[in-house]
Design a protein around this motif. Structure first.
Motif, PDB file in Angstrom:
ATOM      1  N   ARG A   1      32.566  42.062  44.354  1.00 57.88           N
ATOM      2  CA  ARG A   1      32.794  43.415  44.844  1.00 57.88           C
ATOM      3  C   ARG A   1      34.013  44.031  44.157  1.00 57.88           C
ATOM      4  NH1 ARG A   1      28.442  42.788  45.734  1.00 57.88           N
ATOM      5  NH2 ARG A   1      27.268  42.713  47.698  1.00 57.88           N
ATOM      6  N   PRO A   2      34.148  45.369  44.201  1.00 52.49           N
ATOM      7  CA  PRO A   2      35.297  46.017  43.537  1.00 52.49           C
ATOM      8  C   PRO A   2      36.647  45.439  43.941  1.00 52.49           C
ATOM      9  CG  PRO A   2      33.688  47.674  44.146  1.00 52.49           C
ATOM     10  CD  PRO A   2      33.192  46.376  44.729  1.00 52.49           C
ATOM     11  N   SER A   3      36.825  45.096  45.231  1.00 55.80           N
ATOM     12  CA  SER A   3      38.118  44.575  45.673  1.00 55.80           C
ATOM     13  C   SER A   3      38.505  43.325  44.892  1.00 55.80           C
ATOM     14  CB  SER A   3      38.073  44.277  47.176  1.00 55.80           C
ATOM     15  OG  SER A   3      37.050  43.333  47.469  1.00 55.80           O
ATOM     16  N   GLY A   4      37.541  42.435  44.652  1.00 57.55           N
ATOM     17  CA  GLY A   4      37.823  41.233  43.880  1.00 57.55           C
ATOM     18  C   GLY A   4      38.043  41.539  42.407  1.00 57.55           C
ATOM     19  N   ALA A   5      37.259  42.458  41.871  1.00 60.08           N
ATOM     20  CA  ALA A   5      37.387  42.798  40.451  1.00 60.08           C
ATOM     21  C   ALA A   5      38.724  43.467  40.157  1.00 60.08           C
ATOM     22  CB  ALA A   5      36.243  43.721  40.038  1.00 60.08           C
ATOM     23  N   TYR A   6      39.176  44.358  41.063  1.00 64.57           N
ATOM     24  CA  TYR A   6      40.435  45.069  40.829  1.00 64.57           C
ATOM     25  C   TYR A   6      41.630  44.127  40.789  1.00 64.57           C
ATOM     26  CZ  TYR A   6      37.841  49.373  41.971  1.00 64.57           C
ATOM     27  OH  TYR A   6      36.939  50.404  41.998  1.00 64.57           O
TER      28      TYR A   6
END
Length: 405
Positions: free
Chosen positions: A184-189
Motif C-alpha cells: 500500500r502507499p503507506s508502506g511504499a512512502y
C-alpha cells in the motif's frame, strides 16, 4: 516412539536388505490406497509403523517413500511430521509437491527446521498468509525474497509491514516488494527513504496518488471547520492533509524572508544552516524534522518532490540543490547523474501527487511523533507495532537510523 538411529556415514558401505525394501514399498502402497480400501484408522496405524521403520532406514529409502507419498491427498500426520523434518532433499519432496499438507504442518515445519527447509517452503504454491507471516518472522532475506517472487503466495498487511521494515537493512527486497499487489502507499512512502533510484521512480509512478476525490467530497467541510475556529485537532489534521494549498501563509508574516523562493536563493549563496533549513521547512508547510530528512537525503529526489509540491520553479530547484552543496556536473563537464535524476523526478510529478507524498512524510515523520513514540524509536521498541497507527509505524521505520539505531 524410539529416537532415530545414528545415520551411517555416506562413505560407509550400505547393507542391502531386500525384505526391508519390499516392506517399505508395500506399507507405502497401503498408505496410498483410496478410502474405499483402507479407513483412516488403518491408514494411521500403517503410517505409525512406517515411521518406526523409516527412523532406522537409509536416506535413499526415506527418499523413495517420500516420492511415493508426496502426491497423496491424505497423509498420516505422524508420517508427514517426520518426513518434513528430514534432510532438505527428502523433506522438499513433500514441501514442494504434497497438497495434503495443512497450514499447521507447514508452520510447524518452518519453526522446527532450518533455513534450507524454509527456503524450499517459500516457493510452494498457494502459501497462505499464516505461513508467509511465519516465514517472514525469521528475518532471512533469501527466504523472504523467495516468498516475494512466489506469485501464488499471499501476504497479510502485517507481513508486508514487516518486510518494509526488514528492507531497511536488506534493500534488495525493495524491488520484489514493489511488484506485490499487497503493498500500500503507506508502506511504499516510508520505504522510499532507503530504496535505490529505480525503485524510487517506481514508487512515485505507482503510489503518488491524487487527492482529488477527497478534496471534492470534503469541500464544504473546510468552511465548517473555519466557523469552529479550527478547534478540533482531529478534523484539522485530516483537512491539512487533504487541502490544495501547500505553503504556510502564516509563516511568511513571521519570516525574515519575503518568500520561500527568497529563502532558498539566500541558502544557495551562503549555504544551508540549521536556521535557514528550518525556515524553508516552515514556509513550505512542513515540520523542521521532515525538512531535515528531505534536505539530508543522499539521493536527492525528495528535493524535487518538495519543490514540485510547493509550486517552486526549476530555478528554485537548482538553488535548493546548490544550497545542499550537491554537484551539478562531473569532472568532464557532463551533467551529474544525480542532478539529472532529480530534474527528471521534478518533471515527471504532478503537483497534487507530489503533495500527497510530501504530506504523508510530514504526517508520519513529525505530526505522528509523541514523547512515547520517540522513546520507542530510540529504544528500538518495535515489537508491539499493533499498538501504533500507520503513520507512527512509518515514523519508527523511517527515523530509526536518525536516532542511532
Amino acid at each position: 516412539m524410539s529416537d532415530p538411529a545414528p545415520v551411517p556415514s555416506p562413505d560407509a558401505p550400505q547393507p542391502v536388505f531386500r525384505a526391508r525394501h519390499a516392506l517399505l514399498k508395500r506399507l507405502a502402497d497401503v498408505v496410498s490406497l483410496p478410502g474405499s480400501r483402507v479407513n483412516a484408522f488403518e491408514r494411521s496405524v500403517v503410517g505409525d509403523l512406517l515411521v518406526e521403520m523409516l527412523r532406522l532406514a537409509a536416506p535413499r529409502e526415506r527418499q523413495r517413500v517420500a516420492q511415493r507419498l508426496a502426491p497423496l491427498a491424505e497423509l498420516p500426520n505422524s508420517l508427514a511430521r517426520m518426513l518434513l523434518r528430514d534432510e532438505p532433499a527428502i523433506a522438499g519432496l513433500l514441501i514442494e509437491g504434497c497438497a495434503s499438507l495443512s497450514d499447521a504442518d507447514l508452520v510447524a515445519c518452518a519453526r522446527d527446521t532450518g533455513i534450507d527447509h524454509r527456503f524450499l517452503m517459500a516457493s510452494r504454491r498457494g502459501l497462505s498468509e499464516v505461513v508467509t507471516e511465519t516465514l517472514i518472522a525469521f528475518d532471512e532475506a533469501p527466504v523472504i525474497e523467495a516468498v516475494l517472487r512466489n506469485t501464488t503466495s499471499r501476504l497479510s498487511q502485517n507481513g508486508v509491514e514487516e518486510i518494509v521494515s526488514l528492507s531497511r537493512n536488506s534493500p534488495e527486497l525493495c524491488g520484489h516488494l514493489l511488484r506485490r499487489s499487497e503493498l500500500r502507499p503507506s508502506g511504499a512512502y516510508v520505504m522510499f527513504w532507503w530504496c535505490g533510484a529505480e525503485d524510487r521512480k517506481t514508487i512515485l509512478q505507482r503510489f503518488a496518488v491524487s487527492r482529488e476525490v477527497m478534496q471534492e467530497v470534503v469541500e464544504d467541510v473546510f468552511a465548517m471547520a473555519a466557523e469552529e475556529g479550527w478547534q478540533d485537532p482531529v478534523s484539522r489534521k485530516a483537512l491539512q492533509f487533504i487541502e490544495r494549498r501547500q505553503r504556510n501563509r502564516a509563516a511568511i508574516e513571521k519570516s525574515p524572508y519575503t518568500s520561500l523562493e527568497h529563502a532558498i536563493a539566500e541558502a544557495a549563496k551562503s549555504g544551508l544552516g540549521r536556521e535557514v533549513a528550518a525556515e524553508i521547512a516552515y514556509l513550505a508547510g512542513i515540520k523542521p524534522l521532515t525538512g531535515a530528512k528531505i534536505l539530508g537525503d543522499v539521493g536527492g529526489e525528495p528535493l524535487a518532490i518538495l519543490c514540485k509540491a510547493t509550486g517552486l520553479s526549476r530555478v528554485d530547484l537548482q538553488n535548493l540543490w546548490r544550497s545542499v552543496r550537491r554537484p551539478e556536473t562531473r569532472a568532464d563537464g557532463a551533467v551529474h547523474p544525480d542532478w539529472e535524476r532529480v530534474q527528471i523526478t521534478y518533471e515527471m510529478l504532478a503537483v497534487d501527487r507530489a503533495q500527497t507524498v510530501l504530506r504523508y512524510w510530514n504526517w508520519s515523520l513529525s505530526s505522528a511523533l509523541s514523547p512515547a513514540l520517540l522513546k520507542a524509536i530510540r529504544d528500538g521498541d518495535d515489537q508491539d507495532l499493533d499498538d501504533y497507527s500507520a503513520p507512527e509505524r512509518a515514523a519508527m521505520m523511517a527515523l530509526a537510523e536518525n536516532f542511532g539505531r
